[in-house]
Write an enzyme that holds these catalytic residues in place. Structure first.
Site, PDB file in Angstrom:
ATOM      1  N   GLN A 128       0.838  -1.202   0.000  1.00  0.00           N
ATOM      2  CA  GLN A 128       0.000   0.000   0.000  1.00  0.00           C
ATOM      3  C   GLN A 128       0.875   1.255   0.000  1.00  0.00           C
ATOM      4  OE1 GLN A 128      -1.805   0.827   3.805  1.00  0.00           O
ATOM      5  NE2 GLN A 128      -3.660   1.688   2.887  1.00  0.00           N
ATOM      6  N   GLY A 129       0.829   2.013  -1.087  1.00  0.00           N
ATOM      7  CA  GLY A 129       1.616   3.246  -1.178  1.00  0.00           C
ATOM      8  C   GLY A 129       0.758   4.465  -0.918  1.00  0.00           C
ATOM      9  N   TYR A 130       0.442   4.727   0.341  1.00  0.00           N
ATOM     10  CA  TYR A 130      -0.343   5.901   0.721  1.00  0.00           C
ATOM     11  C   TYR A 130       0.555   6.939   1.394  1.00  0.00           C
ATOM     12  CZ  TYR A 130      -5.140   4.037   0.081  1.00  0.00           C
ATOM     13  OH  TYR A 130      -6.319   3.581  -0.419  1.00  0.00           O
ATOM     14  N   SER A 131       1.117   6.568   2.586  1.00  0.00           N
ATOM     15  CA  SER A 131       1.811   7.549   3.426  1.00  0.00           C
ATOM     16  C   SER A 131       3.093   8.050   2.780  1.00  0.00           C
ATOM     17  CB  SER A 131       2.163   6.926   4.777  1.00  0.00           C
ATOM     18  OG  SER A 131       1.020   6.389   5.369  1.00  0.00           O
ATOM     19  N   GLU A 247      -9.506  -1.479   5.855  1.00  0.00           N
ATOM     20  CA  GLU A 247      -8.313  -1.509   6.697  1.00  0.00           C
ATOM     21  C   GLU A 247      -8.703  -1.401   8.172  1.00  0.00           C
ATOM     22  OE1 GLU A 247      -5.361   1.491   5.822  1.00  0.00           O
ATOM     23  OE2 GLU A 247      -3.927   0.600   7.210  1.00  0.00           O
ATOM     24  N   SER A 386      -4.085   6.498  13.863  1.00  0.00           N
ATOM     25  CA  SER A 386      -3.474   6.589  15.202  1.00  0.00           C
ATOM     26  C   SER A 386      -4.557   6.740  16.277  1.00  0.00           C
ATOM     27  CB  SER A 386      -2.516   7.779  15.254  1.00  0.00           C
ATOM     28  OG  SER A 386      -3.272   8.975  15.231  1.00  0.00           O
TER      29      SER A 386
HETATM   30  C1  FAD Z   1       4.513  -0.292  11.324  1.00  0.00           C
HETATM   31  C2  FAD Z   1       3.829   0.630  10.357  1.00  0.00           C
HETATM   32  C3  FAD Z   1       3.379   0.140   9.147  1.00  0.00           C
HETATM   33  C4  FAD Z   1       2.793   1.011   8.220  1.00  0.00           C
HETATM   34  N1  FAD Z   1       2.424   0.518   6.990  1.00  0.00           N
HETATM   35  C5  FAD Z   1       1.972   1.376   6.052  1.00  0.00           C
HETATM   36  C6  FAD Z   1       1.724   0.918   4.711  1.00  0.00           C
HETATM   37  O1  FAD Z   1       1.887  -0.275   4.397  1.00  0.00           O
HETATM   38  N2  FAD Z   1       1.336   1.815   3.788  1.00  0.00           N
HETATM   39  C7  FAD Z   1       1.122   3.143   4.092  1.00  0.00           C
HETATM   40  O2  FAD Z   1       0.736   3.889   3.216  1.00  0.00           O
HETATM   41  N3  FAD Z   1       1.353   3.606   5.353  1.00  0.00           N
HETATM   42  C8  FAD Z   1       1.779   2.756   6.327  1.00  0.00           C
HETATM   43  N4  FAD Z   1       2.056   3.225   7.594  1.00  0.00           N
HETATM   44  C9  FAD Z   1       1.911   4.653   7.865  1.00  0.00           C
HETATM   45  C10 FAD Z   1       0.780   5.005   8.808  1.00  0.00           C
HETATM   46  O3  FAD Z   1      -0.446   4.973   8.152  1.00  0.00           O
HETATM   47  C11 FAD Z   1       1.121   6.398   9.361  1.00  0.00           C
HETATM   48  O4  FAD Z   1       2.287   6.273  10.152  1.00  0.00           O
HETATM   49  C12 FAD Z   1      -0.010   6.937  10.210  1.00  0.00           C
HETATM   50  O5  FAD Z   1      -1.105   7.275   9.416  1.00  0.00           O
HETATM   51  C13 FAD Z   1       0.451   8.200  10.998  1.00  0.00           C
HETATM   52  O6  FAD Z   1       1.000   9.131  10.130  1.00  0.00           O
HETATM   53  P1  FAD Z   1       2.424   9.795  10.369  1.00  0.00           P
HETATM   54  O7  FAD Z   1       3.409   8.710  10.647  1.00  0.00           O
HETATM   55  O8  FAD Z   1       2.710  10.719   9.229  1.00  0.00           O
HETATM   56  O9  FAD Z   1       2.284  10.617  11.706  1.00  0.00           O
HETATM   57  P2  FAD Z   1       1.532  12.014  11.836  1.00  0.00           P
HETATM   58  O10 FAD Z   1       0.251  11.989  11.079  1.00  0.00           O
HETATM   59  O11 FAD Z   1       2.496  13.106  11.558  1.00  0.00           O
HETATM   60  O12 FAD Z   1       1.192  12.016  13.369  1.00  0.00           O
HETATM   61  C14 FAD Z   1       2.136  12.395  14.382  1.00  0.00           C
HETATM   62  C15 FAD Z   1       1.386  12.472  15.702  1.00  0.00           C
HETATM   63  O13 FAD Z   1       0.400  13.514  15.637  1.00  0.00           O
HETATM   64  C16 FAD Z   1      -0.893  12.998  15.952  1.00  0.00           C
HETATM   65  N5  FAD Z   1      -1.902  13.646  15.113  1.00  0.00           N
HETATM   66  C17 FAD Z   1      -1.883  13.762  13.761  1.00  0.00           C
HETATM   67  N6  FAD Z   1      -3.005  14.396  13.338  1.00  0.00           N
HETATM   68  C18 FAD Z   1      -3.743  14.669  14.426  1.00  0.00           C
HETATM   69  C19 FAD Z   1      -4.996  15.294  14.646  1.00  0.00           C
HETATM   70  N7  FAD Z   1      -5.742  15.772  13.636  1.00  0.00           N
HETATM   71  N8  FAD Z   1      -5.453  15.403  15.922  1.00  0.00           N
HETATM   72  C20 FAD Z   1      -4.719  14.930  16.964  1.00  0.00           C
HETATM   73  N9  FAD Z   1      -3.510  14.330  16.823  1.00  0.00           N
HETATM   74  C21 FAD Z   1      -3.026  14.198  15.584  1.00  0.00           C
HETATM   75  C22 FAD Z   1      -0.811  11.521  15.629  1.00  0.00           C
HETATM   76  O14 FAD Z   1      -1.754  10.769  16.350  1.00  0.00           O
HETATM   77  C23 FAD Z   1       0.625  11.201  16.048  1.00  0.00           C
HETATM   78  O15 FAD Z   1       0.684  10.993  17.434  1.00  0.00           O
HETATM   79  C24 FAD Z   1       2.615   2.372   8.542  1.00  0.00           C
HETATM   80  C25 FAD Z   1       3.049   2.868   9.780  1.00  0.00           C
HETATM   81  C26 FAD Z   1       3.650   2.014  10.687  1.00  0.00           C
HETATM   82  C27 FAD Z   1       4.133   2.577  11.990  1.00  0.00           C
END
Ligand code: FAD
Length: 401
Positions: A128-131, A247, A386
């Protein structure tokens, strides 16, 4: 709520148990135990999927017309709970759980005919290429750019945290096709079916536990046919939202947690080097009991959701509630496991975790996976939405804020 199973559900559960007794060999179970997170070793997942495919059970949530078993909600719940209880390999399979259902909802007949059978048989593994860096919770801010050029798009940018990109041969991806439009309106959903290919580089990210599950993927003028779009150009947000529903649902949180707390109890019941048993310490026993109550609460919430779904109702905020409590309780159990094994949490014997390895773990065998699981579960409160994001959803849906 009546928690008794209907006779037809009991019959189905017995059929599942008979299948697991026969097909889930001791070797497969022992191999599966070496999984720290949600992603079992790839060879193991392939072997298990083949066995399921032979029985027609590789895609529990797919309808019959696409090669699924056509199970109802309760049957799917029984299946995943029994698999978890029996120690079957955990198979986060993004083809089955994400892109397959998305193609059923938004793909063309050609795309369905081409990709769905190959997902069922395990010929294709999707990632999955989202993040992206800076675009996770705020996914609509993604920057990976796709520019039309003849029959192709030319893609430039990067994707981060891509689970399983190193073992996948396909990726479904969100790309920005109109940088001038509002964030949600300039995104397209595209299938990259030659993965990796020229212009695509995969860099591993090794986690604290020493595991290779996630990656960063770089696109440098990678070409992808325009025919690989799912849905219309710039309509990818609608497709992505549809996919995210898959998901965020469908996991057997209760059964997995029950497994984990049983493991904790087994550790606490084992005699330590000093001849004492932690289970006999009232303070530790209390921690276990409190966590057991949490597990029971998750199990009951899950039953409630199943009952609502079976009656055609939408569980609403309960899906967020269970994701949040499931992840928190999972983390709590792994913390107690670390506490229970004491100093045996410190040695890091990565080689002993390879299937068939002749390297002995330091300390008792049950200690080997405790620290890797503890470290791995730190991510459960981040991926799939999260904790803070789940709180926001509940605040909106339940409290109307
Ligand atoms: C082990 C693992 C596997 C993953 N696998 C995939 C994958 O296969 N494909 C893919 O596309 N992605 C994947 N991800 C990415 C995952 O979806 C993101 O890490 C997640 O959505 C959080 O985004 P971020 O890391 O950019 O953190 P951020 O969004 O920057 O968040 C940082 C902090 O701020 C908080 N925060 C953010 N927005 C808000 C808000 N509006 N209100 C309150 N708090 C907030 C968050 O809860 C967090 O504590 C994976 C992540 C992990 C850790």
């Amino acid at each position: 709520m009546d928690l008794a199973m209907r006779p037809e559900d009991v019959a189905f559960r017995d059929e599942v148990r008979a299948f697991l007794d026969e097909q889930l060999t001791d070797d497969l179970k022992a191999h599966a135990k070496l999984t720290p997170g949600i992603l079992a070793d790839h060879d193991l997942r392939v072997e298990w999927l083949k066995r399921l495919h032979k029985r027609g059970w590789s895609a529990p949530s797919w309808p019959k017309e696409y090669g699924g078993p056509g199970w109802n909600v309760m049957q799917r719940f029984i299946w995943s709970s029994e698999c978890a209880a029996a120690g079957a390999p955990l198979g986060s399979n993004m083809g089955l759980s994400m892109v397959g259902p998305t193609l059923m909802g938004h793909g063309t007949p050609e795309q369905r005919a081409k990709y769905l059978p190959r997902i069922l048989s395990g010929e294709d593994w999707w990632c999955q290429g989202y993040s992206e860096p800076g675009s996770g919770s705020d996914l609509a801010s993604l920057q990976c750019r796709a520019v039309a050029d003849g029959d192709d798009y030319v893609i430039n940018g990067t994707k981060l945290w891509t689970t399983g990109a190193h073992i996948a041969n396909k990726m479904f991806c969100l790309v920005r096709t109109d940088p001038k439009a509002k964030p949600q309106e300039g995104i397209s959903f595209i299938l990259i079916d030659e993965f990796p290919a020229p212009g695509i580089k995969i860099e591993p990210i090794i986690t604290l536990a020493g595991d290779h599950e996630v990656n960063q993927v770089f696109f440098d003028d990678a070409r992808v046919p325009r025919a690989n779009l799912v849905g219309a150009e710039n309509n990818g947000w609608t497709v992505a939202k549809y996919l995210l529903e898959f998901e965020r649902g469908g996991a057997a949180h209760g059964a997995n947690l029950r497994n984990s707390i049983n493991r904790l109890k087994a550790i606490a019941t084992t005699e330590r080097d000093d001849g004492e048993r932690l289970i006999d310490d009232p303070a530790f026993r209390r921690k276990i009991d409190e966590t057991d109550v949490e597990v029971t609460a998750v199990e009951f919430t899950e039953h409630r959701i199943m009952s609502q779904l079976s009656n055609g109702q939408n569980p609403g905020a309960a899906a967020s509630m269970i994701k949040l409590r499931g992840a928190d309780t999972n983390q709590r159990i792994t913390e107690l496991c670390v506490e229970a094994i004491g100093y045996y949490a410190a040695p890091h014997v990565l080689e002993a975790r390879n299937w068939g390895s002749n390297v002995a773990p330091v300390g008792p065998e049950h200690a080997l996976m405790v620290m890797p699981k503890y470290l791995n579960t730190r991510a459960t409160t981040i991926y799939g939405g999260s904790n803070e994001v789940q709180h926001n959803i509940m605040a909106k849906l339940v409290l109307g804020l």
